[in-house]
Enzyme design. Structure first.
Site, PDB file in Angstrom:
ATOM      1  N   THR A   1       0.827  -1.194   0.000  1.00 20.70           N
ATOM      2  CA  THR A   1       0.000   0.000   0.000  1.00 20.70           C
ATOM      3  C   THR A   1       0.867   1.251   0.000  1.00 20.70           C
ATOM      4  O   THR A   1       1.750   1.393   0.830  1.00 20.70           O
ATOM      5  CB  THR A   1      -0.930  -0.002   1.221  1.00 20.70           C
ATOM      6  OG1 THR A   1      -1.704  -1.192   1.190  1.00 20.70           O
ATOM      7  CG2 THR A   1      -1.855   1.198   1.199  1.00 20.70           C
TER       8      THR A   1
ATOM      9  N   ARG B   1       9.461   1.253   0.941  1.00 13.73           N
ATOM     10  CA  ARG B   1      10.483   1.975   1.693  1.00 13.73           C
ATOM     11  C   ARG B   1      11.510   0.976   2.172  1.00 13.73           C
ATOM     12  O   ARG B   1      11.195  -0.193   2.412  1.00 13.73           O
ATOM     13  CB  ARG B   1       9.896   2.672   2.925  1.00 13.73           C
ATOM     14  CG  ARG B   1       8.791   3.652   2.678  1.00 13.73           C
ATOM     15  CD  ARG B   1       8.271   4.183   4.001  1.00 13.73           C
ATOM     16  NE  ARG B   1       6.997   4.871   3.855  1.00 13.73           N
ATOM     17  CZ  ARG B   1       6.250   5.262   4.874  1.00 13.73           C
ATOM     18  NH1 ARG B   1       6.651   5.018   6.108  1.00 13.73           N
ATOM     19  NH2 ARG B   1       5.117   5.887   4.665  1.00 13.73           N
TER      20      ARG B   1
ATOM     21  N   SER C   1       9.129   9.186   4.032  1.00  9.84           N
ATOM     22  CA  SER C   1       8.298   9.771   5.080  1.00  9.84           C
ATOM     23  C   SER C   1       9.071   9.900   6.391  1.00  9.84           C
ATOM     24  O   SER C   1      10.102  10.548   6.440  1.00  9.84           O
ATOM     25  CB  SER C   1       7.016   8.961   5.266  1.00  9.84           C
ATOM     26  OG  SER C   1       6.262   8.963   4.074  1.00  9.84           O
ATOM     27  N   HIS C   2       8.592   9.230   7.450  1.00  6.37           N
ATOM     28  CA  HIS C   2       9.183   9.377   8.779  1.00  6.37           C
ATOM     29  C   HIS C   2      10.205   8.286   9.093  1.00  6.37           C
ATOM     30  O   HIS C   2      10.635   8.167  10.239  1.00  6.37           O
ATOM     31  CB  HIS C   2       8.067   9.327   9.834  1.00  6.37           C
ATOM     32  CG  HIS C   2       7.248   8.069   9.742  1.00  6.37           C
ATOM     33  ND1 HIS C   2       6.157   7.971   8.891  1.00  6.37           N
ATOM     34  CD2 HIS C   2       7.358   6.882  10.363  1.00  6.37           C
ATOM     35  CE1 HIS C   2       5.643   6.756   9.006  1.00  6.37           C
ATOM     36  NE2 HIS C   2       6.339   6.077   9.883  1.00  6.37           N
TER      37      HIS C   2
END
Length: 241
Positions: free
Chosen positions: A50, A54, A149-150
């Protein structure tokens, strides 16, 4: 995988990897006979699910590198959504400021353009929401954002958005994952890098930056509009560098 299978997988990856730096990293592990680390790099593939994928930067199928980025982009490249039957209008490209994001974004653009898909890319690091909004503002088919992202600083990744500006979701993620696996199998069978990565066939347009350009201006006006109207109130801001 057995040691022989690991060594064969590493050699096959080295043969098609377009990046001399990651080729040498993996070759050094192969020369050292470090089967445990080889298994971590080539014993499995970085999962695509989804929104995208990463992982840590480095050589092999289980890391973020130029070949993984190219295969991930090339799998669904002819039609960014496999069930589509019409050629894509264009694909928006963007990246963040992480290590590796600039060359990965260049790889995305080369791959898409090489498949005849027009690309509208941002120049320099931009916020992820700007790329998602640009899909709808430009009537694009999809967008690819190079970001983790994070995740920790050693990671990177790709995030895919659909024509409605939403993140990639089921069942499209499974179809694209299968297409990526097919591209990787073709690379292994070919045993050499695929053509000239600098060759392009479709046009590439620069949309602007995080602080300039027509799309960015429209995005900022929309964002500021969320805080407009009587009574006037301050717009809260959050910064995650």
């Amino acid at each position: 995988m057995t040691p022989d299978e690991l060594h064969a997988a590493a050699a096959a990856w080295i043969a098609v990897d377009p990046d001399p730096g990651t080729r040498e990293e993996l070759a050094e592990l192969l020369r050292a006979g470090d089967d445990a680390r080889l298994a971590d790099h080539v014993g499995r593939r970085l999962g695509f699910g989804t929104a995208g994928l990463r992982g840590r930067r480095g050589p092999g199928a289980n890391r973020m590198n130029r070949l993984v980025v190219r295969q991930t982009t090339e799998g669904p490249a002819p039609y960014p959504l496999p069930r589509r039957r019409a050629p894509p209008a264009c694909v928006v490209g963007g990246r963040d400021g992480r290590h590796g994001s600039a060359p990965f974004a260049d790889e995305v653009v080369r791959t898409l353009s090489g498949h005849g898909i027009p690309v509208r890319r941002f120049d320099g690091p931009v916020p992820t929401p700007l790329v998602a909004v640009a899909v709808r503002l430009l009537g694009a088919t999809a967008a690819v954002m190079v970001t983790a992202s994070h995740n920790p600083p050693g990671d990177n990744g790709l995030k895919v958005f659909l024509a409605d500006g939403a993140q990639l979701r089921t069942p499209d993620d499974a179809e694209i994952a299968a297409a990526i696996d097919a591209v990787a199998a073709e690379d292994r069978a070919r045993g050499r890098p695929d053509g000239d990565p600098s060759a392009t066939r479709a046009d590439v347009e620069v949309l602007g930056t995080a602080t300039s350009g027509a799309v960015t201006d429209r995005y900022v006006r929309r964002a500021l509009g969320l805080g407009a109207g009587p009574p006037a109130r301050a717009v809260p801001l959050a910064l995650t560098a």
